[in-house]
Motif scaffolding. Structure first.
Motif, short mmCIF file in Angstrom:
data_model
loop_
_atom_site.label_atom_id
_atom_site.label_comp_id
_atom_site.label_asym_id
_atom_site.label_seq_id
_atom_site.Cartn_x
_atom_site.Cartn_y
_atom_site.Cartn_z
N ASP A 74 0.81 -1.23 0.00
CA ASP A 74 0.00 0.00 0.00
C ASP A 74 0.84 1.27 0.00
N LEU A 78 -1.01 7.50 -2.13
CA LEU A 78 -1.45 8.17 -0.91
C LEU A 78 -0.99 9.62 -0.91
N LEU A 82 -0.31 10.30 5.21
CA LEU A 82 -0.29 8.88 4.87
C LEU A 82 0.89 8.55 3.95
N SER A 110 -1.47 -1.46 -4.31
CA SER A 110 -2.26 -1.01 -3.17
C SER A 110 -3.67 -1.58 -3.18
N SER A 112 -5.65 -0.12 -0.72
CA SER A 112 -6.23 0.91 0.15
C SER A 112 -7.30 1.73 -0.57
N THR A 113 -8.41 1.93 0.09
CA THR A 113 -9.46 2.80 -0.45
C THR A 113 -9.08 4.27 -0.33
N HIS A 114 -8.00 4.56 0.40
CA HIS A 114 -7.53 5.93 0.54
C HIS A 114 -6.56 6.33 -0.57
N ALA A 115 -6.20 5.36 -1.41
CA ALA A 115 -5.21 5.61 -2.44
C ALA A 115 -5.85 6.10 -3.73
N SER A 116 -5.15 6.99 -4.41
CA SER A 116 -5.60 7.47 -5.72
C SER A 116 -5.64 6.33 -6.72
#
Length: 299
Positions: A74, A78, A82, A110, A112-116
């Motif tokens: 991940d 970000l 992060l 990644s 992660s739902t927070h990642a572009s």
């Protein structure tokens, strides 16, 4: 062990993930099975009772070469705090990788739902990671997890690597993720063999994993060695395509298996040895080496 068998085994390595027990026992079992290399993970070092530097010394004393070091998760896509957090994690991973003498750090795509999900942003971050690795002489092998949020096939991972355009950034090919995602093998022909930094091989026992959740569960608990699963024809096809492309790098068995970690280490290591010899002598037909490398010969 015959000279031919010894040389054939040197291109293959085991992953410590497959074996139970302390690091020294794993290294001994892998070496006694005839392998010349081992794929190491961060927990091998930081989980050692005498500390991570003692673990490094154990690896060096084993006589096994480190195939690579895993796994940075991940990292890409970000922002803000992060991103900086992951940069700090990456620096620590790179330090341990360098201490082992490994020249490849594995980074997984990644989840992660927070990642572009912007591929150019992902490429930018991977370029930064690769630049951090340059002073240490480390290459970054980027692997598309089959449950990755944006990058979940090796074709997309290759697209991102091309966008980043760094000499020490390449891809990792993992047969499990290709089989699970059912990515066409014909796309292998479009890769640059010099930018394939690692090939990880495994199979599994059912024809398909239909959902991300099923892929994750299978990947983490029930992979098997090449030749033991139900995708042998496809796996052979993959290896031969990589060979025809000109890939001359390492093959590592990344086999997560809940049954194997309950078995004696020599039992599991011998299963891996059988798989390696089958691939080397029957599939790739590796002959005696020329100086410094293995020479491929067709019968």
């Amino acid at each position: 062990m015959s000279t031919r068998t010894f040389h054939a085994m040197q291109a293959f390595g085991m992953d410590t993930i497959t074996l139970a027990g302390p690091l020294e026992a794993k290294l001994q079992a892998i070496a006694e099975a005839g392998f010349g290399q081992v794929m190491l993970k961060a927990n091998d070092l930081v989980g050692h009772p005498a500390g991570w530097k003692a673990a490094v010394q154990a690896v060096k004393a084993s006589g096994l070469r480190g195939t690579g070091f895993q796994v940075l998760r991940d990292f890409e896509g970000l922002a803000g705090h992060l991103h900086q957090y992951k940069v700090d994690i990456a620096k620590s991973m790179l330090e341990m990788c360098a201490a082992l003498g490994c020249t490849v750090l594995l980074a997984c795509s990644s989840t992660s739902t927070h990642a572009s999900q912007d591929l150019d942003a992902i490429a930018r971050d991977l370029r930064k990671l690769a630049m951090l690795a340059v002073p240490l002489g480390i290459r970054i092998a980027y692997e598309g997890l089959s449950w990755g949020r944006t990058v979940n096939e090796y074709t997309t991972a290759w697209d991102v690597v091309c966008r980043a355009d760094c000499p020490n950034l390449g891809i990792a090919i993992d047969s499990f993720h290709i089989l699970a995602a059912r990515t066409p093998l014909e796309e292998i022909a479009g890769l640059d063999p010099q930018r394939i930094f690692l090939v990880q091989l495994s199979d599994f026992m059912w024809q398909e994993a239909r959902t991300f959740e099923e892929r994750i569960a299978t990947a983490r608990t029930f992979r098997v060695f090449p030749g033991e699963g139900v995708h042998t024809p496809q796996l052979v096809d993959l290896v031969l395509r990589l060979d025809a492309l000109g890939y001359q790098g390492d093959y590592s068995f990344e086999v997560f298996n809940d049954d194997y970690v309950q078995m004696p280490l020599p039992f599991v290591a011998q299963r891996a040895r059988h798989s390696a010899l089958w691939l080397a002598e029957d599939v790739l037909r590796r002959a005696a080496p020329v100086p410094g490398q293995l020479k491929l010969a067709r019968r």
